[in-house]
Design a protein around this motif. Sequence first.
Motif, short mmCIF file in Angstrom:
data_model
loop_
_atom_site.label_atom_id
_atom_site.label_comp_id
_atom_site.label_asym_id
_atom_site.label_seq_id
_atom_site.Cartn_x
_atom_site.Cartn_y
_atom_site.Cartn_z
N PHE A 221 0.86 -1.18 0.00
CA PHE A 221 0.00 0.00 0.00
C PHE A 221 0.89 1.22 0.00
O PHE A 221 1.75 1.36 0.87
CB PHE A 221 -0.88 0.05 1.26
CG PHE A 221 -1.92 -1.03 1.32
CD1 PHE A 221 -2.98 -1.06 0.43
CD2 PHE A 221 -1.86 -2.02 2.30
CE1 PHE A 221 -3.96 -2.05 0.50
CE2 PHE A 221 -2.83 -3.01 2.38
CZ PHE A 221 -3.88 -3.03 1.48
N LYS B 18 0.87 5.64 -0.52
CA LYS B 18 0.11 6.88 -0.71
C LYS B 18 1.11 7.93 -1.14
O LYS B 18 2.16 8.09 -0.51
CB LYS B 18 -0.55 7.33 0.59
CG LYS B 18 -1.65 6.41 1.07
CD LYS B 18 -2.35 6.95 2.30
CE LYS B 18 -3.35 5.94 2.80
NZ LYS B 18 -4.13 6.38 3.95
N TRP C 165 -5.38 8.23 -1.30
CA TRP C 165 -6.65 7.54 -1.11
C TRP C 165 -6.94 7.44 0.37
O TRP C 165 -6.08 7.65 1.21
CB TRP C 165 -6.60 6.14 -1.76
CG TRP C 165 -5.32 5.39 -1.50
CD1 TRP C 165 -4.14 5.54 -2.17
CD2 TRP C 165 -5.06 4.42 -0.48
NE1 TRP C 165 -3.18 4.71 -1.63
CE2 TRP C 165 -3.72 4.00 -0.61
CE3 TRP C 165 -5.85 3.83 0.51
CZ2 TRP C 165 -3.13 3.05 0.22
CZ3 TRP C 165 -5.27 2.87 1.33
CH2 TRP C 165 -3.93 2.50 1.18
N VAL D 198 -9.55 5.06 3.26
CA VAL D 198 -10.47 3.93 3.39
C VAL D 198 -11.34 4.17 4.63
O VAL D 198 -10.84 4.60 5.67
CB VAL D 198 -9.76 2.55 3.51
CG1 VAL D 198 -9.34 2.03 2.17
CG2 VAL D 198 -8.60 2.58 4.46
N HIS E 147 -13.61 -0.28 8.57
CA HIS E 147 -13.97 -1.63 8.12
C HIS E 147 -13.13 -2.66 8.87
O HIS E 147 -12.17 -2.32 9.56
CB HIS E 147 -13.73 -1.78 6.60
CG HIS E 147 -12.28 -1.76 6.22
ND1 HIS E 147 -11.53 -0.60 6.19
CD2 HIS E 147 -11.42 -2.75 5.87
CE1 HIS E 147 -10.28 -0.87 5.83
NE2 HIS E 147 -10.18 -2.18 5.64
N ASP F 169 -11.08 -6.47 8.03
CA ASP F 169 -10.60 -7.25 6.89
C ASP F 169 -11.27 -8.63 6.95
O ASP F 169 -10.84 -9.50 7.72
CB ASP F 169 -9.07 -7.35 6.92
CG ASP F 169 -8.43 -6.02 6.54
OD1 ASP F 169 -9.14 -5.15 5.98
OD2 ASP F 169 -7.23 -5.85 6.81
N ARG G 89 2.47 -5.40 9.26
CA ARG G 89 2.61 -4.28 8.31
C ARG G 89 3.98 -3.64 8.50
O ARG G 89 4.25 -3.03 9.54
CB ARG G 89 1.49 -3.25 8.55
CG ARG G 89 0.11 -3.77 8.10
CD ARG G 89 -1.00 -2.84 8.54
NE ARG G 89 -0.83 -1.48 8.11
CZ ARG G 89 -1.39 -0.94 7.02
NH1 ARG G 89 -2.17 -1.65 6.22
NH2 ARG G 89 -1.18 0.33 6.72
N GLY H 132 -1.41 9.78 6.30
CA GLY H 132 -2.43 8.73 6.21
C GLY H 132 -2.14 7.49 7.02
O GLY H 132 -2.22 6.37 6.49
N LEU I 96 -2.69 4.36 9.60
CA LEU I 96 -3.87 3.55 9.92
C LEU I 96 -4.47 4.08 11.22
O LEU I 96 -3.73 4.41 12.15
CB LEU I 96 -3.43 2.10 10.10
CG LEU I 96 -4.46 1.04 9.72
CD1 LEU I 96 -4.75 1.08 8.23
CD2 LEU I 96 -3.94 -0.33 10.09
N HIS J 162 -10.68 -0.65 11.40
CA HIS J 162 -9.62 0.28 11.02
C HIS J 162 -10.03 1.11 9.82
O HIS J 162 -10.96 0.76 9.09
CB HIS J 162 -8.29 -0.45 10.78
CG HIS J 162 -8.34 -1.52 9.72
ND1 HIS J 162 -8.91 -2.75 9.91
CD2 HIS J 162 -7.86 -1.54 8.44
CE1 HIS J 162 -8.79 -3.48 8.82
NE2 HIS J 162 -8.16 -2.76 7.89
N SER K 262 -8.25 4.62 7.14
CA SER K 262 -7.11 5.53 7.00
C SER K 262 -7.50 6.72 6.15
O SER K 262 -8.35 6.62 5.27
CB SER K 262 -5.85 4.83 6.50
OG SER K 262 -5.91 4.54 5.15
N ARG L 277 4.14 6.83 1.38
CA ARG L 277 3.83 6.11 2.61
C ARG L 277 3.67 4.65 2.22
O ARG L 277 2.60 4.16 1.97
CB ARG L 277 2.54 6.64 3.24
CG ARG L 277 2.36 6.17 4.67
CD ARG L 277 0.97 5.61 4.98
NE ARG L 277 0.62 4.47 4.16
CZ ARG L 277 -0.50 3.76 4.34
NH1 ARG L 277 -1.37 4.09 5.26
NH2 ARG L 277 -0.76 2.72 3.56
N HIS M 298 2.10 -5.12 3.59
CA HIS M 298 1.11 -5.71 4.50
C HIS M 298 1.11 -7.22 4.24
O HIS M 298 0.71 -7.67 3.18
CB HIS M 298 -0.26 -5.08 4.16
CG HIS M 298 -1.42 -5.57 4.93
ND1 HIS M 298 -2.24 -4.74 5.67
CD2 HIS M 298 -1.94 -6.81 5.08
CE1 HIS M 298 -3.20 -5.44 6.24
NE2 HIS M 298 -3.05 -6.71 5.88
O1 AKG Z 1 -2.83 0.98 4.43
C1 AKG Z 1 -3.88 1.59 4.63
O2 AKG Z 1 -3.92 2.78 4.87
C2 AKG Z 1 -5.21 0.89 4.61
C3 AKG Z 1 -5.10 -0.58 4.53
C4 AKG Z 1 -6.41 -1.24 4.80
O3 AKG Z 1 -7.42 -0.65 4.95
C5 AKG Z 1 -6.48 -2.68 4.91
O4 AKG Z 1 -5.46 -3.34 4.98
O5 AKG Z 1 -7.60 -3.19 4.97
#
Ligand code: AKG
Length: 237
Positions: A88, A90, A96, A98, A101, A103, A143, A154, A156, A201, A203, A212, A216
Amino acid sequence: MSDYCTDLAAHGFAVIPDLLDLDELESLALAIAKAGEESCGRNRGVYAIRNLLQAVPSVANLATCPGIFNLAQHLLGSVAAPVKATLFDKTPDANWLVPWHQDLTISVKERVDIDGFGPWTAKAGVLSVQPPVSILERMLAIRIHLDDCEEGNGPLRVLPGTHRFGRLNADKITSLRAEIDPVSCAVRRGGVLLMKPLLLHASSASVSPSHRRVIHIDYAAVGLPLGLLWSQSLLKG
Ligand SMILES: O=C(O)CCC(=O)C(=O)O
């Protein structure tokens, strides 16, 4: 028990600073940049690479190197194995956010209809399914931060303790957001954030011009039933 074990069990997340050294980070960053260029013909604006265990051999090596693999096995049990890795990033070109939510999905090779598994989704050639909560409870995300990640770029954000309530519906997510103060997970370059997949979580978009980048890696300490196979697992089964 070390602090991060206690934090992970109680809060669903924990930060371990300075786990990787600068040479390791540099060579991972180079390998990932190369994979990004190869996968989309450009080196700017790549915000996710979803099959990192296969696409970047040094990420597969990282996922199974003693420092990270032993950590996963220490926290999940000796049968823990890496089952997926995603980059991931940025940047101003690929920024972006999120929303809150959990996982809830795993990526698998082929569809096998099994009670308790579903719904199924297929996006960009990746087949995913929601497994029973008992599988998600035996998973952990590690991560790895290739860049400093602070309030401006950004990080988490998490709602501590929410990994203990199983799969949450929209009403429950709204009420937990009202009850629990979010925590921003600032992690310096070379540090690691441990996160249970059921933890709520989110972000925000970055307001910083810098990258960034986060690798993960999902680990699971449980096999899948009836011929279902993890799509990226490095181990058999
Ligand atoms: O890395 C992020 O900022 C978000 C990652 C995320 O939402 C996820 O792993 O489900």
